[in-house]
Every structure is written in C-alpha cells, then in structure tokens.
Design a protein around this motif. Structure first.
Motif, PDB file in Angstrom:
ATOM      1  N   ILE A  94       0.933  -1.343   0.072  1.00 19.99           N
ATOM      2  CA  ILE A  94      -0.048  -0.088  -0.097  1.00 19.99           C
ATOM      3  C   ILE A  94       0.813   1.119  -0.031  1.00 19.99           C
ATOM      4  O   ILE A  94       0.587   2.260  -0.749  1.00 19.99           O
ATOM      5  N   TRP A  95       1.709   1.183   0.959  1.00 18.15           N
ATOM      6  CA  TRP A  95       2.742   2.429   0.954  1.00 18.15           C
ATOM      7  C   TRP A  95       4.168   1.645   0.799  1.00 18.15           C
ATOM      8  O   TRP A  95       4.250   0.419   1.046  1.00 18.15           O
ATOM      9  N   ASP A  96       5.165   2.660   0.690  1.00 14.86           N
ATOM     10  CA  ASP A  96       6.705   2.544   0.933  1.00 14.86           C
ATOM     11  C   ASP A  96       7.044   3.323   2.265  1.00 14.86           C
ATOM     12  O   ASP A  96       7.132   4.532   2.004  1.00 14.86           O
ATOM     13  N   LEU A  97       7.330   2.579   3.213  1.00 17.28           N
ATOM     14  CA  LEU A  97       7.345   3.512   4.655  1.00 17.28           C
ATOM     15  C   LEU A  97       8.790   3.860   4.601  1.00 17.28           C
ATOM     16  O   LEU A  97       9.137   4.534   5.729  1.00 17.28           O
ATOM     17  N   GLY A  98       9.695   3.384   3.930  1.00 14.64           N
ATOM     18  CA  GLY A  98      11.002   4.045   4.100  1.00 14.64           C
ATOM     19  C   GLY A  98      11.795   3.201   4.981  1.00 14.64           C
ATOM     20  O   GLY A  98      11.213   1.977   5.583  1.00 14.64           O
ATOM     21  N   THR A  99      12.844   3.525   5.422  1.00 19.94           N
ATOM     22  CA  THR A  99      13.854   2.992   6.541  1.00 19.94           C
ATOM     23  C   THR A  99      14.384   3.771   7.538  1.00 19.94           C
ATOM     24  O   THR A  99      15.307   3.500   8.203  1.00 19.94           O
ATOM     25  N   ALA A 100      13.523   4.779   7.809  1.00 23.50           N
ATOM     26  CA  ALA A 100      13.985   5.654   8.828  1.00 23.50           C
ATOM     27  C   ALA A 100      13.997   5.038  10.243  1.00 23.50           C
ATOM     28  O   ALA A 100      13.198   3.914  10.318  1.00 23.50           O
ATOM     29  N   TRP A 101      14.776   5.363  11.182  1.00 21.05           N
ATOM     30  CA  TRP A 101      14.793   4.460  12.522  1.00 21.05           C
ATOM     31  C   TRP A 101      13.472   4.275  13.409  1.00 21.05           C
ATOM     32  O   TRP A 101      13.276   2.991  13.688  1.00 21.05           O
ATOM     33  N   TYR A 102      12.651   5.193  12.951  1.00 14.75           N
ATOM     34  CA  TYR A 102      11.390   5.016  13.674  1.00 14.75           C
ATOM     35  C   TYR A 102      10.396   4.265  13.139  1.00 14.75           C
ATOM     36  O   TYR A 102       9.716   3.462  13.664  1.00 14.75           O
ATOM     37  N   VAL A 103      10.533   3.862  11.788  1.00 18.20           N
ATOM     38  CA  VAL A 103      10.084   2.910  10.961  1.00 18.20           C
ATOM     39  C   VAL A 103      10.327   1.555  11.414  1.00 18.20           C
ATOM     40  O   VAL A 103       9.861   0.499  11.603  1.00 18.20           O
ATOM     41  N   VAL A 104      11.692   1.726  11.645  1.00 19.98           N
ATOM     42  CA  VAL A 104      12.409   0.151  11.692  1.00 19.98           C
ATOM     43  C   VAL A 104      11.692  -0.042  13.249  1.00 19.98           C
ATOM     44  O   VAL A 104      11.427  -1.679  13.711  1.00 19.98           O
ATOM     45  N   VAL A 105      11.822   0.974  14.209  1.00 16.09           N
ATOM     46  CA  VAL A 105      11.258   0.569  15.738  1.00 16.09           C
ATOM     47  C   VAL A 105       9.830   0.065  15.480  1.00 16.09           C
ATOM     48  O   VAL A 105       9.146  -0.740  16.123  1.00 16.09           O
ATOM     49  N   LEU A 106       9.091   0.829  14.662  1.00 15.22           N
ATOM     50  CA  LEU A 106       7.607   0.436  14.584  1.00 15.22           C
ATOM     51  C   LEU A 106       7.453  -1.023  14.017  1.00 15.22           C
ATOM     52  O   LEU A 106       6.672  -1.885  14.398  1.00 15.22           O
TER      53      LEU A 106
END
Length: 305
Positions: free
Chosen positions: A75-87
C-alpha cells in the motif's frame, strides 16, 4: 530500485553466543544451583541449531519469494527511517506472539516447534535447539501484512532476527528476577523459564518474544512461582537429533492413518491442539490443567490454572 541494506544480526551474534555459553558453563560449575549442562543434551541442541541454519539456506527462498511478491502489492513504501524500523520491530514482535501461540495450539505448527521444548535442561544451549521445518508450517504468511503495509521485506527479516537474538540470553537459570519495570515490559529469564516448564500451571503461557506486554494484554501471562520442571509433558528420552526434529510428524502420520476414524478426525489430528484424540484417550494442556485442579482444589484460581 535498490534494496535497503540490513546486517544479518543472527550470524553476527554467533561469536557472542559462544562466549556467553562458555561464561554460563563456568558460572554453573562455580555456583551450585545456578543451572545444569549435560554433554549429550548440549550436543543435541548444537546439532539442532546447525540443522536450522542449513534448512534456512535450503528453504529460505520460499519466504523470500513470498515476501517480494507481497512487496509488489504494498500500500505504501514506509522507507527505512529509524522510527519505521522501531515500529516494524514492535509490530513484528506482536506477530511473533501469535505465531508462537499458534505453535502451541495447532499440532501441525507444534510439530515444528516441539523440538525447542524437548530438552530437560534450561541453559543457553537450549536457545539453539531450533526447528528444521519452520518453512513447512506456513506461518510466514503472518508477516505478509507488514509487507503489504509498506515495511520492506529485508527490514521485516532484520527485526525478526533481532527478536531471535534477544531471546538467546533469556534461556538461563543463572539470572533470577530483574527489577520490576524490566519484568513488566520485557521477556526475561524468569518469564521464559515458565514457558519452558511442563508444570501444569506453566503449560501454554508466556509466548512473548521480546515484549511480555502481549501476554499481559491477551491473558497468557503466568509469573514464575514453583521451580519449573523442564521438557515435554511426555519426554522423548533420546538425544538423537533426527528423532527430536521429526518425532511429532511421525506421530501425526500414525494418527491420521489409523483405521476406523472419520476424515474429520484425521483433519483434527493435524490441526487441533497437541494431545487431542478422537476418543478422548489423551490429554491436551487444558485437560491437564483441569485434572491438576481437580486433584488439588486448593489451587483453584492460581495463575495459569
């Protein structure tokens, strides 16, 4: 597009696993009552761990293919930011809780997971007693929602690896209970000792990977009380890694091919909880708990019973 790069945390952690095991063995020998090591048992665990690595190399393409197929329909590409990794880690830890819970309540998945509970000892080598048949369970499909949402497949594998590495250190009797805030939020040696106990009140409890809050939320948390008796309800009595890895599949085959039962019974022998039988001649975990309380009515209301 170029795939993001994530380290193979499990392979990177192997030297630390070895060092920590050596340290634990030294502590166990020096400090009485801090655990046990048995040479044949430890060797079986190490062989099971090696077999898990080999099976992953041979069958890992199944998960990779499935995950990249799902990535094409994200649906989306949420990327690889640190908070995305934590989520991603938190959501995958919730996914792990349910996979682990299904692994104790569906015999087909239990057939893959049972080997991890087959040791009658509880030490860091037990953490390495891993499945050779994880890909056969089909449980990888529970990671697909994360990928559909937009978490990259390599990120999903990365956080799952962190979860697995975390669980290594909790397989020990050397560490007692930790400060209350840690015990409340995280899976700890105390909580996981309960999970490996075959005591009636400890059966099917504390499924957490990293965060014990899922067990508290979904009603499967049981605190450590009496000393756990480790192993299976019916222990194997063997150190043969082939039997450890495949004995439950043999049992399923024997049950589904017995004469005189219905097709529904045959299906139930595959997907019902371990211990289910068409004639009630065996006991599931719930049956064992009820029988234990019937024999010991003063335990009515005890956590886990």
């Amino acid at each position: 597009m170029t795939d993001p790069s994530f380290p193979d945390v499990v392979m990177l952690a192997i030297p630390a696993f070895i060092v920590l095991m050596v340290m634990e063995i030294a502590i166990v020998r020096w400090r009485a009552g801090s655990g046990r090591y048995e040479t044949r048992d430890t060797l079986t665990s190490l062989l099971m761990g090696a077999g898990n690595v080999v099976s992953g190399l041979l069958l890992g393409f199944v998960a990779y293919t499935l995950y990249y197929w799902a990535w094409d329909y994200r649906i989306w590409d949420l990327g690889t930011a640190w908070y995305v990794v934590v989520l991603c880690f938190v959501l995958d830890d919730l996914r792990y809780y349910w996979v682990h819970r299904i692994g104790h309540t569906s015999r087909w998945v239990w057939a893959s997971h049972v080997n991890h509970h087959s040791s009658q000892h509880y030490n860091l080598s037990t953490a390495l007693r891993q499945s050779w048949t994880g890909e056969l369970t089909g449980m990888m499909i529970l990671q697909l929602p994360l990928i559909f949402l937009g978490f990259h497949p390599l990120m999903v594998l990365f956080v799952a690896g962190i979860n697995l590495v975390y669980q290594f250190w909790i397989h020990t009797e050397v560490i007692g209970k930790l400060p209350r805030p840690i015990e409340w939020i995280f899976n700890t040696p105390s909580h996981h000792r309960v999970h490996h106990g075959r005591n009636a009140q400890y059966l099917d409890a504390n499924y957490a990977g990293t965060l014990i809050v899922w067990d508290r939320l979904f009603g499967t948390f049981v605190p450590e009380g009496e000393t756990p008796d480790y192993g299976l309800v019916h222990n194997l009595g063997t150190f043969n890694p082939l039997r450890v890895a495949f004995h439950e599949y043999v049992g399923i085959l024997r049950d589904v091919t017995q004469p005189g039962i219905t097709w529904k019974d045959r299906w139930n022998y595959v997907q019902k909880p371990p211990g289910w039988s068409h004639d009630g001649s065996r006991q599931t975990s719930e049956d064992i708990k009820r029988a234990h309380v019937a024999r010991n009515p003063e335990l009515e209301g005890t956590p886990g019973l």
